[in-house]
Design a protein around this motif. Structure first.
Motif, short mmCIF file in Angstrom:
data_model
loop_
_atom_site.label_atom_id
_atom_site.label_comp_id
_atom_site.label_asym_id
_atom_site.label_seq_id
_atom_site.Cartn_x
_atom_site.Cartn_y
_atom_site.Cartn_z
N PRO A 255 -17.10 -48.46 -34.68
CA PRO A 255 -16.62 -48.09 -33.34
C PRO A 255 -17.57 -47.11 -32.67
O PRO A 255 -18.26 -46.34 -33.33
N LYS A 256 -17.57 -47.15 -31.38
CA LYS A 256 -18.41 -46.26 -30.60
C LYS A 256 -17.76 -44.89 -30.48
O LYS A 256 -16.55 -44.78 -30.29
N ALA A 257 -18.53 -43.86 -30.63
CA ALA A 257 -18.01 -42.49 -30.49
C ALA A 257 -17.35 -42.33 -29.12
O ALA A 257 -17.93 -42.68 -28.09
N GLY A 258 -16.12 -41.82 -29.11
CA GLY A 258 -15.40 -41.62 -27.86
C GLY A 258 -14.57 -42.80 -27.43
O GLY A 258 -13.94 -42.74 -26.35
N SER A 259 -14.50 -43.86 -28.25
CA SER A 259 -13.75 -45.05 -27.85
C SER A 259 -12.24 -44.87 -27.91
O SER A 259 -11.49 -45.70 -27.41
N SER A 260 -11.76 -43.79 -28.53
CA SER A 260 -10.31 -43.56 -28.63
C SER A 260 -9.77 -42.72 -27.47
O SER A 260 -8.58 -42.46 -27.40
N THR A 261 -10.65 -42.29 -26.55
CA THR A 261 -10.23 -41.48 -25.41
C THR A 261 -10.91 -42.00 -24.15
O THR A 261 -11.80 -42.85 -24.20
N VAL A 262 -10.51 -41.45 -23.03
CA VAL A 262 -11.14 -41.79 -21.76
C VAL A 262 -11.50 -40.48 -21.05
O VAL A 262 -10.74 -39.52 -21.07
N THR A 330 -20.80 -40.42 -39.71
CA THR A 330 -21.32 -41.59 -40.43
C THR A 330 -20.45 -42.83 -40.23
O THR A 330 -20.77 -43.88 -40.79
N GLN A 331 -19.37 -42.69 -39.46
CA GLN A 331 -18.43 -43.80 -39.31
C GLN A 331 -18.34 -44.32 -37.88
O GLN A 331 -17.50 -45.17 -37.58
N VAL A 332 -19.19 -43.81 -36.99
CA VAL A 332 -19.18 -44.23 -35.60
C VAL A 332 -20.61 -44.44 -35.11
O VAL A 332 -21.58 -43.98 -35.73
N GLN A 333 -20.73 -45.13 -33.99
CA GLN A 333 -22.01 -45.22 -33.29
C GLN A 333 -22.17 -43.95 -32.46
O GLN A 333 -21.44 -43.75 -31.48
N LEU A 334 -23.08 -43.11 -32.84
CA LEU A 334 -23.26 -41.82 -32.18
C LEU A 334 -23.82 -41.97 -30.77
O LEU A 334 -24.53 -42.95 -30.48
N PRO A 335 -23.53 -41.03 -29.89
CA PRO A 335 -24.10 -41.08 -28.54
C PRO A 335 -25.63 -40.98 -28.58
O PRO A 335 -26.21 -40.44 -29.52
N GLU A 336 -26.26 -41.48 -27.55
CA GLU A 336 -27.72 -41.39 -27.45
C GLU A 336 -28.14 -39.94 -27.21
O GLU A 336 -27.45 -39.18 -26.52
N ALA A 337 -29.27 -39.57 -27.81
CA ALA A 337 -29.81 -38.21 -27.61
C ALA A 337 -31.32 -38.33 -27.52
O ALA A 337 -32.05 -38.05 -28.49
N GLY A 381 -15.38 -33.72 -31.43
CA GLY A 381 -16.23 -33.52 -30.27
C GLY A 381 -17.68 -33.82 -30.62
O GLY A 381 -18.17 -33.42 -31.67
N TYR A 382 -18.36 -34.56 -29.74
CA TYR A 382 -19.76 -34.91 -29.93
C TYR A 382 -20.57 -34.16 -28.87
O TYR A 382 -20.36 -34.36 -27.66
N PHE A 383 -21.47 -33.31 -29.31
CA PHE A 383 -22.19 -32.42 -28.40
C PHE A 383 -23.70 -32.71 -28.46
O PHE A 383 -24.28 -32.83 -29.54
N ARG A 384 -24.31 -32.81 -27.27
CA ARG A 384 -25.75 -33.06 -27.17
C ARG A 384 -26.44 -31.78 -26.68
O ARG A 384 -25.95 -31.09 -25.78
N MET A 385 -27.59 -31.49 -27.29
CA MET A 385 -28.31 -30.26 -26.95
C MET A 385 -28.72 -30.26 -25.48
O MET A 385 -29.18 -31.28 -24.94
#
Length: 558
Positions: A255-262, A330-337, A381-385
């Motif tokens: 699953p894509k990271a963030g797919s459980s929320t909008v 390790t269980q999701v497709q992480l956002p692009e960075a 939460g997925y955070f990008r620098m």
């Protein structure tokens, strides 16, 4: 003249008060003499009846890491209401009480001690002492049966007994009646019929088997099912990092990271997915309003709003599961960075992506026990620098950099500088993976709209209080994924004690009305590390107990 029996003279009243005073003084003298005699007998080794005023021993709950285990009935104690104090799983003391109410007062008082030892505010805020307050008949106050009123623990109990805890296999309701009938039938048959010893023993074995079947206990199948479920939960979706490439089919299936929320713009915006289903929402916010330690905090004890944040929240997940799910990254497709470093070699440790997972228990608390896992809700939460953070890291980690000659923030208000915060986070990323002491400086700062749904004051007063995640591999788990240029910090609130779980159980009924703001900070402890700067902040709106697992799957399979 009036009736002599109903009239008293001033002199008679005075004599009566003198007699009352003398009687009270005599009772006090007798009580003191009794205590003195008991203490003297105890000193000389004379066996006397235990007194609540004479200690039979001393036990430091914190120093000896004792646990509390209440039980009611079938425990071999003089009364059905007792609390066992255990050391290494073995009962050291057993306190017996005359009523369930008295027992609950002691459970809460002793639990307060455990809470203070395990849930610590970074600034050393103290917890109040609480006692259980019974609900008045007809009261609609939700807080009545909970730990509400401030009080001192009872100073006297009934008597306490030292002994081993008894495994509680119980016969309840109609099963107890059936067992009583069967036992009597066996006794009558043994008396009336002429049975050989072998036949009588065989009948007794059959009876014991029936009683064993009647006992209330967890079945073997249920235990095996729970174990297999947890094993599958922990291993089902984890893909080895060495196999994770952009074109790997195993990654595309995750699953894509963030797919459980909008993501929404405003809190009250509709939170529905492409199919029209209602799901939790989130929105990006700044760290303004997150109070952190100021420069000079050790002297002034003042806090200021965070001068910024090092990472920007780019995705959020919210899901239910039957047990804590570790290593979500390790269980999701992480956002692009993707960053354009203009050919400059990376000289810093801080990752491009920083993932924070918070597991919150959502099952009814069990008195005296603190499970380290279980059914609950997870926020990720997925955070990008941020580019600003990257520019500072590039400068302060470059060869030849001299901190003493760095004048980049000389014109900036000292409380709005962020270089110290960037430097502290870089040190955390370098040292925390191998240093549990440094890892224990990670702080969670939670906010929620608790007042809007009538949350009790004993819960609401900790709203916004920073909490250090101090116990490595128990409440805090740090993972480093160099091949993904990602680090993950997992926070588990499952090991937190009874009072915390009681609070979460109360909040559970209002999750769909709740709005959560969660900030993360590394604790600064001197002016070279201050002011603190938030790593990142996320705002989650209206999470639901019916939301699925990662990627929308059901909790049973997540």
């Amino acid at each position: 003249p009036g009736d002599i029996s109903t009239s008293t003279t001033p002199s008679a009243s005075k004599k009566l008060s003198i007699f009352e005073a003398a009687a009270q003084a005599a009772e006090a003298s007798l009580a003191k003499a009794k205590d003195d005699f008991s203490k003297a007998a105890n000193t000389l080794g004379i066996d006397t009846k235990p007194s609540a005023d004479i200690p039979r021993g001393v036990l430091d709950l914190i120093e000896e890491r004792a646990s509390i285990s209440p039980s009611m009935g079938h425990s071999g104690a003089p009364t059905p209401f007792c609390v066992s104090i255990k050391l290494n799983g073995a009962t050291k003391w057993k306190f017996c009480f005359e009523s369930h109410f008295c027992m609950m007062q002691w459970v809460v008082a002793l639990s307060d001690v455990v809470v203070k030892a395990s849930v610590e505010d970074s600034d050393g805020f103290a917890m109040d002492e609480y006692s259980v307050k019974s609900r008045e008949l007809g009261s609609n106050d939700r807080t009545s049966p909970a730990v509400i009123s401030r009080a001192v623990p009872p100073t006297k109990s009934s008597e306490f007994v030292v002994g081993d805890e008894v495994t509680q296999w119980m016969l309840i309701d109609w099963k107890l009646q059936v067992a009583w009938v069967l036992v009597n039938v066996l006794l009558i048959l043994g008396r009336v019929l002429t049975l050989s010893n072998e036949r009588y023993i065989e009948l007794a074995v059959y009876l014991n088997f029936v009683l064993w079947q009647l006992c209330t206990r967890p079945t073997v199948a249920e235990l095996l099912r729970q174990r297999e479920s947890r094993r599958a939960t922990r291993t089902s979706n984890i893909v080895p990092l060495e196999r994770r490439g952009k074109d790997d089919s195993s990654v595309r299936e995750m699953p894509k990271a963030g797919s459980s929320t909008v993501r929404v713009i405003q809190v009250d915006d509709p939170h529905i997915d492409e199919t029209g289903a209602t799901i939790p929402s989130w929105l990006g916010i700044t760290s303004f309003g997150i109070d952190v330690r100021s420069h000079g905090y050790l002297k002034t004890r003042k806090k200021v709003s965070s001068p910024g944040e090092l990472y920007k929240c780019v995705a959020v997940d919210c899901f239910m599961s039957n047990s804590r799910i570790p290593q979500v990254a390790t269980q999701v497709q992480l956002p692009e960075a993707n960053f354009d470093d203009e050919g400059v070699t990376k000289t810093w440790k801080s990752p491009d992506l920083f993932v924070v997972s918070i597991s919150i228990p959502m099952e009814a608390p069990r008195l005296g026990s603190s499970s380290e896992d279980g059914y609950g809700m997870t926020f990720v939460g997925y955070f990008r620098m941020k580019e600003e953070t990257r520019d500072i890291l590039r400068r302060i980690t470059a060869p030849g950099y001299n901190r003493a000659t760095d004048t980049s923030e000389d014109d900036v208000d000292v409380q709005k500088r962020i270089v110290n915060g960037v430097r502290l986070f870089e040190q955390f990323c370098n040292e925390a993976p191998t240093d549990p002491t440094f890892q224990a400086r990670f702080k969670l700062i939670p906010f929620a709209n608790l007042e809007e749904f009538g949350c009790p004051s004993y819960i609401a007063k900790y709203n916004g209080k920073p909490v250090l995640i101090k116990r490595n591999q128990t409440t805090g788990f740090l993972y480093d994924y160099p091949t993904l240029n990602t680090m993950e910090f997992d926070i588990s609130l499952h090991p937190f004690p009874y009072l915390f779980k009681q609070a979460m159980n109360y909040i559970k009924g209002y999750t769909e009305k709740s709005i959560w703001t969660l900030g993360f900070v590394i604790e600064g402890r001197n002016d070279e590390e201050l002011p603190e700067v938030a790593i990142g902040v996320m705002k989650i709106c209206y999470p639901s107990l019916s939301c699925g697992g990662i990627g929308g799957s059901s909790p049973e399979t997540s």
